[in-house]
Design a protein around this motif. Structure first.
Motif, PDB file in Angstrom:
ATOM      1  N   GLY A 101      10.912 -11.693  -5.622  1.00 39.62           N
ATOM      2  CA  GLY A 101       9.625 -11.229  -6.127  1.00 39.62           C
ATOM      3  C   GLY A 101       8.457 -11.737  -5.306  1.00 39.62           C
ATOM      4  O   GLY A 101       8.612 -12.470  -4.328  1.00 39.62           O
ATOM      5  N   GLU A 103       5.667 -13.974  -4.208  1.00 41.52           N
ATOM      6  CA  GLU A 103       5.536 -15.424  -4.358  1.00 41.52           C
ATOM      7  C   GLU A 103       4.256 -15.820  -5.088  1.00 41.52           C
ATOM      8  O   GLU A 103       4.272 -16.721  -5.942  1.00 41.52           O
ATOM      9  CB  GLU A 103       5.580 -16.107  -2.995  1.00 41.52           C
ATOM     10  CG  GLU A 103       5.530 -17.623  -3.098  1.00 41.52           C
ATOM     11  CD  GLU A 103       5.734 -18.315  -1.770  1.00 41.52           C
ATOM     12  OE1 GLU A 103       5.614 -19.556  -1.739  1.00 41.52           O
ATOM     13  OE2 GLU A 103       6.029 -17.627  -0.776  1.00 41.52           O
ATOM     14  N   SER A 105       2.802 -14.383  -7.380  1.00 42.18           N
ATOM     15  CA  SER A 105       2.952 -14.113  -8.823  1.00 42.18           C
ATOM     16  C   SER A 105       3.893 -15.114  -9.479  1.00 42.18           C
ATOM     17  O   SER A 105       3.564 -15.701 -10.518  1.00 42.18           O
ATOM     18  CB  SER A 105       3.454 -12.687  -9.041  1.00 42.18           C
ATOM     19  OG  SER A 105       2.495 -11.751  -8.601  1.00 42.18           O
ATOM     20  N   TRP A 106       5.099 -15.315  -8.865  1.00 44.58           N
ATOM     21  CA  TRP A 106       6.020 -16.252  -9.536  1.00 44.58           C
ATOM     22  C   TRP A 106       5.536 -17.690  -9.454  1.00 44.58           C
ATOM     23  O   TRP A 106       5.925 -18.533 -10.272  1.00 44.58           O
ATOM     24  CB  TRP A 106       7.455 -16.100  -9.065  1.00 44.58           C
ATOM     25  CG  TRP A 106       7.832 -16.312  -7.633  1.00 44.58           C
ATOM     26  CD1 TRP A 106       8.222 -15.371  -6.738  1.00 44.58           C
ATOM     27  CD2 TRP A 106       7.932 -17.573  -6.932  1.00 44.58           C
ATOM     28  NE1 TRP A 106       8.545 -15.936  -5.525  1.00 44.58           N
ATOM     29  CE2 TRP A 106       8.382 -17.289  -5.620  1.00 44.58           C
ATOM     30  CE3 TRP A 106       7.685 -18.905  -7.279  1.00 44.58           C
ATOM     31  CZ2 TRP A 106       8.570 -18.281  -4.659  1.00 44.58           C
ATOM     32  CZ3 TRP A 106       7.873 -19.893  -6.321  1.00 44.58           C
ATOM     33  CH2 TRP A 106       8.310 -19.580  -5.038  1.00 44.58           C
ATOM     34  N   VAL A 139       2.388 -11.121 -14.608  1.00 42.04           N
ATOM     35  CA  VAL A 139       3.169 -10.944 -13.370  1.00 42.04           C
ATOM     36  C   VAL A 139       3.853  -9.581 -13.332  1.00 42.04           C
ATOM     37  O   VAL A 139       4.086  -9.026 -12.259  1.00 42.04           O
ATOM     38  CB  VAL A 139       4.203 -12.079 -13.187  1.00 42.04           C
ATOM     39  CG1 VAL A 139       3.511 -13.422 -13.118  1.00 42.04           C
ATOM     40  CG2 VAL A 139       5.257 -12.074 -14.280  1.00 42.04           C
ATOM     41  N   ASP A 142       5.846  -7.449 -10.486  1.00 37.83           N
ATOM     42  CA  ASP A 142       5.816  -8.211  -9.232  1.00 37.83           C
ATOM     43  C   ASP A 142       6.949  -9.229  -9.154  1.00 37.83           C
ATOM     44  O   ASP A 142       7.336  -9.665  -8.071  1.00 37.83           O
ATOM     45  CB  ASP A 142       4.479  -8.954  -9.084  1.00 37.83           C
ATOM     46  CG  ASP A 142       3.325  -8.009  -8.763  1.00 37.83           C
ATOM     47  OD1 ASP A 142       3.598  -6.864  -8.341  1.00 37.83           O
ATOM     48  OD2 ASP A 142       2.163  -8.423  -8.937  1.00 37.83           O
ATOM     49  N   VAL A 143       7.457  -9.624 -10.317  1.00 32.71           N
ATOM     50  CA  VAL A 143       8.512 -10.638 -10.373  1.00 32.71           C
ATOM     51  C   VAL A 143       9.692 -10.080 -11.180  1.00 32.71           C
ATOM     52  O   VAL A 143       9.587  -9.909 -12.397  1.00 32.71           O
ATOM     53  CB  VAL A 143       8.010 -11.946 -11.021  1.00 32.71           C
ATOM     54  CG1 VAL A 143       9.113 -13.007 -10.995  1.00 32.71           C
ATOM     55  CG2 VAL A 143       6.759 -12.459 -10.321  1.00 32.71           C
ATOM     56  N   ASN A 147      14.276 -13.684 -11.185  1.00 27.57           N
ATOM     57  CA  ASN A 147      13.539 -14.844 -10.694  1.00 27.57           C
ATOM     58  C   ASN A 147      13.720 -16.021 -11.659  1.00 27.57           C
ATOM     59  O   ASN A 147      13.584 -15.872 -12.878  1.00 27.57           O
ATOM     60  CB  ASN A 147      12.055 -14.503 -10.560  1.00 27.57           C
ATOM     61  CG  ASN A 147      11.229 -15.658 -10.038  1.00 27.57           C
ATOM     62  OD1 ASN A 147      10.847 -16.543 -10.792  1.00 27.57           O
ATOM     63  ND2 ASN A 147      10.951 -15.647  -8.740  1.00 27.57           N
ATOM     64  N   LYS A 150      10.765 -16.813 -13.971  1.00 22.83           N
ATOM     65  CA  LYS A 150      10.584 -15.791 -15.000  1.00 22.83           C
ATOM     66  C   LYS A 150      11.664 -15.913 -16.074  1.00 22.83           C
ATOM     67  O   LYS A 150      11.385 -15.750 -17.271  1.00 22.83           O
ATOM     68  CB  LYS A 150      10.617 -14.393 -14.386  1.00 22.83           C
ATOM     69  CG  LYS A 150      10.272 -13.296 -15.389  1.00 22.83           C
ATOM     70  CD  LYS A 150      10.125 -11.934 -14.728  1.00 22.83           C
ATOM     71  CE  LYS A 150       9.667 -10.883 -15.745  1.00 22.83           C
ATOM     72  NZ  LYS A 150       9.511  -9.546 -15.111  1.00 22.83           N
TER      73      LYS A 150
END
Length: 256
Positions: A101, A103, A105-106, A139, A142-143, A147, A150
């Motif tokens: 995902g 980066e 965002s996570w 997020v 995007d993730v 992940n 997440k």
């Protein structure tokens, strides 16, 4: 004591204490172990996760294996004073998937996790659910669900929803985790089995009986191996499956 004690947990892997078991403390660590420790009260069992040859060493994991290689290495060095050289650490297996995902965002999720853990420790379930929901929405796509950060955030949202009695929301979060757990635990593992059981109970409570039966079946196939035929959790899964079958039979007879 620090290096050799085991965390005692109940059937659903909730921590209840610590204990020293001298014989089993001789077992070595592997991040992809072939055995797992399961408690029934204060009784500790060593159970095989797969077929093991007579020449193969029995291994367990000293830590939670669902973590990045660098985090596992750091924890093992800090707590147990050795550098892990297992195949999984050498290959850094799953690390790329865990960080899938965008980066930027996570990284928001990663930075927020310590605060979420404090809310959970304080049993501030309302604030925890609100914060997790807001971050997960922020997020968005995007993730991906795979992940690691997440997944941890989704799991905490699941816990908070259950404690608040928000059953539909809890089921939605729980169902998101199952395909991810299947990827990270390809072999039978108690963590995967217990997660299936939790989702099955939510489905059953919300009267999604066919879905619940299927989920309980999947949980049973894992738990009977990881916990054993005589463990209370295994017999509970058998009872839950019987309840679902009986309810489906009643529904069928009423529809005739």
């Amino acid at each position: 004591v620090t290096c050799n004690c085991f965390t005692i947990s109940d059937g659903e892997l909730q921590e209840t204490g610590v204990g020293l078991y001298p014989s089993l403390s001789l077992l070595n660590h592997d991040c992809w172990p072939n055995c797992v420790m399961v408690f029934e009260g204060r009784k500790l069992q060593l159970r095989a996760l797969r077929d093991i040859s007579s020449a193969e060493e029995l291994t367990i994991s000293y830590i939670e294996t669902l973590a990045l290689t660098e985090d596992r290495l750091r924890q093992l060095e800090d707590q147990y004073h050795f550098t892990c050289r297992c195949q999984r650490c050498d290959s850094r297996d799953k690390d790329e998937l865990m960080l899938i995902g965008k980066e930027a965002s996570w990284h928001q999720l990663k930075e927020a996790l310590p605060r979420m853990e404090r809310l959970k420790a304080d049993s501030d379930w309302g604030a925890l659910l609100e914060s997790c929901s807001r971050l997960l929405s922020a997020v968005g796509g995007d993730v991906p669900d795979e992940n690691l950060y997440k997944l941890r955030m989704t799991d905490m949202a699941l816990d908070a929803s259950i404690h608040l009695g928000h059953w539909e929301e809890a089921l939605r979060y729980g169902q998101k985790t199952l395909p991810v757990y299947r990827q990270y635990y390809p072999e039978p593992h108690p963590v995967h089995g217990v997660q299936l059981m939790r989702v099955g109970k939510l489905q059953h409570y919300l009267e999604h009986i066919e879905d619940a039966l299927e989920t309980f079946k999947q949980a049973y196939e894992i738990i009977k191996l990881t916990h054993g035929d005589d463990h209370p959790l295994t017999t509970d899964m058998l009872r839950k499956m019987d309840e679902c079958r009986h309810e489906l039979e009643q529904q069928s007879s009423h529809s005739r």
